[in-house]
Design an enzyme around this catalytic site. Structure first.
Site, PDB file in Angstrom:
ATOM      1  N   ASP A  40       0.851  -1.196   0.000  1.00  0.00           N
ATOM      2  CA  ASP A  40       0.000   0.000   0.000  1.00  0.00           C
ATOM      3  C   ASP A  40       0.890   1.251   0.000  1.00  0.00           C
ATOM      4  O   ASP A  40       1.503   1.604   1.006  1.00  0.00           O
ATOM      5  CB  ASP A  40      -0.879  -0.068   1.258  1.00  0.00           C
ATOM      6  CG  ASP A  40      -1.793   1.138   1.411  1.00  0.00           C
ATOM      7  OD1 ASP A  40      -1.544   2.186   0.786  1.00  0.00           O
ATOM      8  OD2 ASP A  40      -2.764   1.017   2.170  1.00  0.00           O
ATOM      9  N   ASP A  64       5.170  -6.771  -3.088  1.00  0.00           N
ATOM     10  CA  ASP A  64       4.407  -7.918  -2.595  1.00  0.00           C
ATOM     11  C   ASP A  64       5.420  -9.028  -2.338  1.00  0.00           C
ATOM     12  O   ASP A  64       5.982  -9.598  -3.278  1.00  0.00           O
ATOM     13  CB  ASP A  64       3.385  -8.346  -3.655  1.00  0.00           C
ATOM     14  CG  ASP A  64       2.655  -9.633  -3.280  1.00  0.00           C
ATOM     15  OD1 ASP A  64       2.977 -10.242  -2.233  1.00  0.00           O
ATOM     16  OD2 ASP A  64       1.769 -10.046  -4.050  1.00  0.00           O
ATOM     17  N   VAL A  65       5.670  -9.338  -1.078  1.00  0.00           N
ATOM     18  CA  VAL A  65       6.743 -10.304  -0.771  1.00  0.00           C
ATOM     19  C   VAL A  65       6.398 -11.727  -1.209  1.00  0.00           C
ATOM     20  O   VAL A  65       7.278 -12.592  -1.221  1.00  0.00           O
ATOM     21  CB  VAL A  65       7.126 -10.296   0.734  1.00  0.00           C
ATOM     22  CG1 VAL A  65       7.677  -8.953   1.160  1.00  0.00           C
ATOM     23  CG2 VAL A  65       5.966 -10.743   1.617  1.00  0.00           C
ATOM     24  N   ASN A  91       9.040  -9.395   8.280  1.00  0.00           N
ATOM     25  CA  ASN A  91       7.896  -9.249   9.187  1.00  0.00           C
ATOM     26  C   ASN A  91       6.553  -9.392   8.470  1.00  0.00           C
ATOM     27  O   ASN A  91       5.571  -9.778   9.093  1.00  0.00           O
ATOM     28  CB  ASN A  91       8.007  -7.863   9.851  1.00  0.00           C
ATOM     29  CG  ASN A  91       6.711  -7.412  10.470  1.00  0.00           C
ATOM     30  OD1 ASN A  91       6.332  -7.863  11.546  1.00  0.00           O
ATOM     31  ND2 ASN A  91       6.001  -6.513   9.783  1.00  0.00           N
ATOM     32  N   TYR A 158      -1.691 -20.713   8.907  1.00  0.00           N
ATOM     33  CA  TYR A 158      -0.892 -19.652   9.521  1.00  0.00           C
ATOM     34  C   TYR A 158       0.089 -20.249  10.537  1.00  0.00           C
ATOM     35  O   TYR A 158       1.292 -19.956  10.491  1.00  0.00           O
ATOM     36  CB  TYR A 158      -1.838 -18.660  10.208  1.00  0.00           C
ATOM     37  CG  TYR A 158      -1.166 -17.502  10.907  1.00  0.00           C
ATOM     38  CD1 TYR A 158      -0.903 -16.312  10.233  1.00  0.00           C
ATOM     39  CD2 TYR A 158      -0.821 -17.572  12.256  1.00  0.00           C
ATOM     40  CE1 TYR A 158      -0.308 -15.241  10.877  1.00  0.00           C
ATOM     41  CE2 TYR A 158      -0.230 -16.508  12.909  1.00  0.00           C
ATOM     42  CZ  TYR A 158       0.028 -15.348  12.213  1.00  0.00           C
ATOM     43  OH  TYR A 158       0.613 -14.282  12.859  1.00  0.00           O
ATOM     44  N   LYS A 162       4.246 -20.263  10.415  1.00  0.00           N
ATOM     45  CA  LYS A 162       5.037 -19.631  11.481  1.00  0.00           C
ATOM     46  C   LYS A 162       6.019 -20.620  12.098  1.00  0.00           C
ATOM     47  O   LYS A 162       7.141 -20.259  12.461  1.00  0.00           O
ATOM     48  CB  LYS A 162       4.106 -19.036  12.542  1.00  0.00           C
ATOM     49  CG  LYS A 162       3.296 -17.844  12.031  1.00  0.00           C
ATOM     50  CD  LYS A 162       4.213 -16.738  11.537  1.00  0.00           C
ATOM     51  CE  LYS A 162       3.483 -15.488  11.116  1.00  0.00           C
ATOM     52  NZ  LYS A 162       4.395 -14.422  10.653  1.00  0.00           N
ATOM     53  N   THR A 193      -3.246  -4.813  16.472  1.00  0.00           N
ATOM     54  CA  THR A 193      -2.915  -4.306  15.136  1.00  0.00           C
ATOM     55  C   THR A 193      -4.132  -4.579  14.249  1.00  0.00           C
ATOM     56  O   THR A 193      -5.114  -5.185  14.691  1.00  0.00           O
ATOM     57  CB  THR A 193      -1.705  -5.038  14.524  1.00  0.00           C
ATOM     58  OG1 THR A 193      -2.091  -6.397  14.275  1.00  0.00           O
ATOM     59  CG2 THR A 193      -0.474  -4.994  15.410  1.00  0.00           C
TER      60      THR A 193
HETATM   61  P1  NDP Z   1      -0.786  -6.152  10.144  1.00  0.00           P
HETATM   62  O1  NDP Z   1      -1.846  -6.877   9.388  1.00  0.00           O
HETATM   63  O2  NDP Z   1      -1.165  -5.053  11.037  1.00  0.00           O
HETATM   64  O3  NDP Z   1       0.317  -5.598   9.124  1.00  0.00           O
HETATM   65  C1  NDP Z   1       0.811  -6.464   8.143  1.00  0.00           C
HETATM   66  C2  NDP Z   1       1.939  -5.766   7.419  1.00  0.00           C
HETATM   67  O4  NDP Z   1       2.444  -6.644   6.435  1.00  0.00           O
HETATM   68  C3  NDP Z   1       1.487  -4.511   6.711  1.00  0.00           C
HETATM   69  O5  NDP Z   1       2.539  -3.583   6.729  1.00  0.00           O
HETATM   70  C4  NDP Z   1       1.206  -5.003   5.308  1.00  0.00           C
HETATM   71  O6  NDP Z   1       1.382  -3.924   4.394  1.00  0.00           O
HETATM   72  C5  NDP Z   1       2.304  -6.050   5.138  1.00  0.00           C
HETATM   73  N1  NDP Z   1       1.977  -7.095   4.205  1.00  0.00           N
HETATM   74  C6  NDP Z   1       0.960  -7.981   4.259  1.00  0.00           C
HETATM   75  N2  NDP Z   1       0.992  -8.777   3.182  1.00  0.00           N
HETATM   76  C7  NDP Z   1       2.052  -8.388   2.434  1.00  0.00           C
HETATM   77  C8  NDP Z   1       2.606  -8.815   1.209  1.00  0.00           C
HETATM   78  N3  NDP Z   1       2.069  -9.820   0.493  1.00  0.00           N
HETATM   79  N4  NDP Z   1       3.709  -8.197   0.750  1.00  0.00           N
HETATM   80  C9  NDP Z   1       4.260  -7.171   1.442  1.00  0.00           C
HETATM   81  N5  NDP Z   1       3.782  -6.724   2.608  1.00  0.00           N
HETATM   82  C10 NDP Z   1       2.676  -7.316   3.090  1.00  0.00           C
HETATM   83  O7  NDP Z   1       0.002  -7.291  10.914  1.00  0.00           O
HETATM   84  P2  NDP Z   1       0.796  -7.272  12.300  1.00  0.00           P
HETATM   85  O8  NDP Z   1       1.546  -6.029  12.425  1.00  0.00           O
HETATM   86  O9  NDP Z   1      -0.130  -7.702  13.347  1.00  0.00           O
HETATM   87  O10 NDP Z   1       1.790  -8.489  12.052  1.00  0.00           O
HETATM   88  C11 NDP Z   1       3.171  -8.304  11.785  1.00  0.00           C
HETATM   89  C12 NDP Z   1       3.845  -9.650  11.956  1.00  0.00           C
HETATM   90  O11 NDP Z   1       3.640 -10.115  13.301  1.00  0.00           O
HETATM   91  C13 NDP Z   1       3.309 -10.733  11.046  1.00  0.00           C
HETATM   92  O12 NDP Z   1       4.367 -11.597  10.689  1.00  0.00           O
HETATM   93  C14 NDP Z   1       2.321 -11.478  11.935  1.00  0.00           C
HETATM   94  O13 NDP Z   1       2.097 -12.791  11.513  1.00  0.00           O
HETATM   95  C15 NDP Z   1       3.075 -11.403  13.253  1.00  0.00           C
HETATM   96  N6  NDP Z   1       2.241 -11.621  14.416  1.00  0.00           N
HETATM   97  C16 NDP Z   1       1.238 -10.747  14.752  1.00  0.00           C
HETATM   98  C17 NDP Z   1       0.487 -10.971  15.899  1.00  0.00           C
HETATM   99  C18 NDP Z   1      -0.584 -10.057  16.363  1.00  0.00           C
HETATM  100  O14 NDP Z   1      -1.230 -10.364  17.385  1.00  0.00           O
HETATM  101  N7  NDP Z   1      -0.836  -8.938  15.714  1.00  0.00           N
HETATM  102  C19 NDP Z   1       0.730 -12.149  16.740  1.00  0.00           C
HETATM  103  C20 NDP Z   1       1.816 -12.980  16.311  1.00  0.00           C
HETATM  104  C21 NDP Z   1       2.536 -12.708  15.184  1.00  0.00           C
HETATM  105  P3  NDP Z   1       0.536  -3.843   3.022  1.00  0.00           P
HETATM  106  O15 NDP Z   1      -0.858  -4.239   3.337  1.00  0.00           O
HETATM  107  O16 NDP Z   1       0.711  -2.413   2.604  1.00  0.00           O
HETATM  108  O17 NDP Z   1       1.220  -4.788   2.078  1.00  0.00           O
END
Ligand code: NDP
Length: 251
Positions: A40, A64-65, A91, A158, A162, A193
């Site tokens: 985004d 897009d990773v 991340n 998921y 992980k 989040t």
């Molecule tokens: P969010 O959904 O809030 O944010 C996800 C982020 O990843 C955004 O910046 C999004 O940006 C990016 N993203 C998603 N898909 C893609 C893609 N295909 N390519 C590039 N970027 C991507 O997630 P969180 O901050 O909650 O999670 C961050 C990490 O922590 C993740 O690995 C999640 O699995 C892990 N996690 C989170 C937990 C929680 O409770 N929140 C618990 C345990 C682990 P954009 O949409 O712009 O691409």
């Protein structure tokens, strides 16, 4: 900029919001230049303007990773912006459809693992190749989840992804410790989040009650861990799993 990461460049995938932005704020406040990746572009631009308030350099690359070619291109673009990358936080991850294992389709598995495993592999490989080429070592940090340690109800693709990335981290640590490349995993607990915004109230209450810290985490809870994990002052710290969960797994 002063701080333990002054003069270093840190890349954070999924760094435009949530935990990734918390990690990016942490390293930026510690003096690092930061590059965030996300799909985004508006969120990327907003993150960059926030991160610049720490006084250092910040930039974003749209990526897009889940697309290995896009990761290669984004890594090249990041290097064009910064010249070098000292630490990479893999991340970015996608949420999974919420349903029992027997209802998860091949498409569900493919969609989640494309980003949560494939995206981490592509990012880690680009990072390690760069760190080997410039022969200066570096830090790779993969953001997993405590779902790597526990089963997760109705979230099997998921949790599987992980758990897999923890195996990846340990293998990279073994392969590359002698090149000065450290690889560690960071496992968040329940964090407020966008990913957890739709948590049903009853589950939220159950989690809060079970968590010794008595609350969900917030992205800022990751700032200090990010600095510790990226800091080249920890040259002997590799192959580890760092849990930031308010004590959830200790109960
Ligand atoms: P969010 O959904 O809030 O944010 C996800 C982020 O990843 C955004 O910046 C999004 O940006 C990016 N993203 C998603 N898909 C893609 C893609 N295909 N390519 C590039 N970027 C991507 O997630 P969180 O901050 O909650 O999670 C961050 C990490 O922590 C993740 O690995 C999640 O699995 C892990 N996690 C989170 C937990 C929680 O409770 N929140 C618990 C345990 C682990 P954009 O949409 O712009 O691409």
């Amino acid at each position: 900029m002063n701080g333990p990461l002054a003069g270093r460049t840190v890349l954070v995938t999924g760094g435009n919001r949530g935990i990734g932005l918390g990690l990016a704020h942490g390293v930026a406040a510690a003096g690092a230049s930061v590059v965030v990746w996300g799909r985004d572009t508006a969120a990327n631009a907003a993150a960059v303007s926030q991160l610049r308030q720490h006084g250092g350099q910040a930039a974003a690359v749209a990526c897009d990773v889940g697309d290995p070619a896009a990761v290669e291109a984004a890594f090249v673009s990041s290097l064009e912006l910064t010249g070098r990358v000292d630490a990479v936080f893999a991340n970015a991850a996608a949420a999974a459809p919420y349903k029992p294992f027997h209802e998860q389709t091949d498409e569900d598995w493919a969609r989640v693992l494309r980003v949560n495993l494939g995206g981490v592999v592509s990012t880690a490989r680009a990072a390690v190749r760069h760190m080997l080429a410039r022969d200066g070592g570096g830090a790779l940090v993969v953001v997993g989840s405590m779902a790597a340690r526990t089963g997760m109800r109705w979230y099997s693709p998921y949790a599987t992804g992980k758990a897999a990335v923890v195996g990846l981290v340990r293998s990279v640590a073994v392969d590359h410790a002698r090149h000065g490349i450290r690889a560690n995993a960071l496992l968040p607990g329940w964090i407020d989040t966008d990913m957890t915004a739709a948590t049903p109230p009853a589950l939220r209450e159950q989690v809060t009650r079970r968590t010794p810290a008595g609350r969900f985490g917030v992205p800022d809870d990751f700032a200090a861990a990010a600095v510790f994990l990226a800091d080249p002052g920890n040259p002997y710290h590799t192959g580890d799993v760092v849990v930031v969960d308010g004590g959830y797994l200790a109960v």
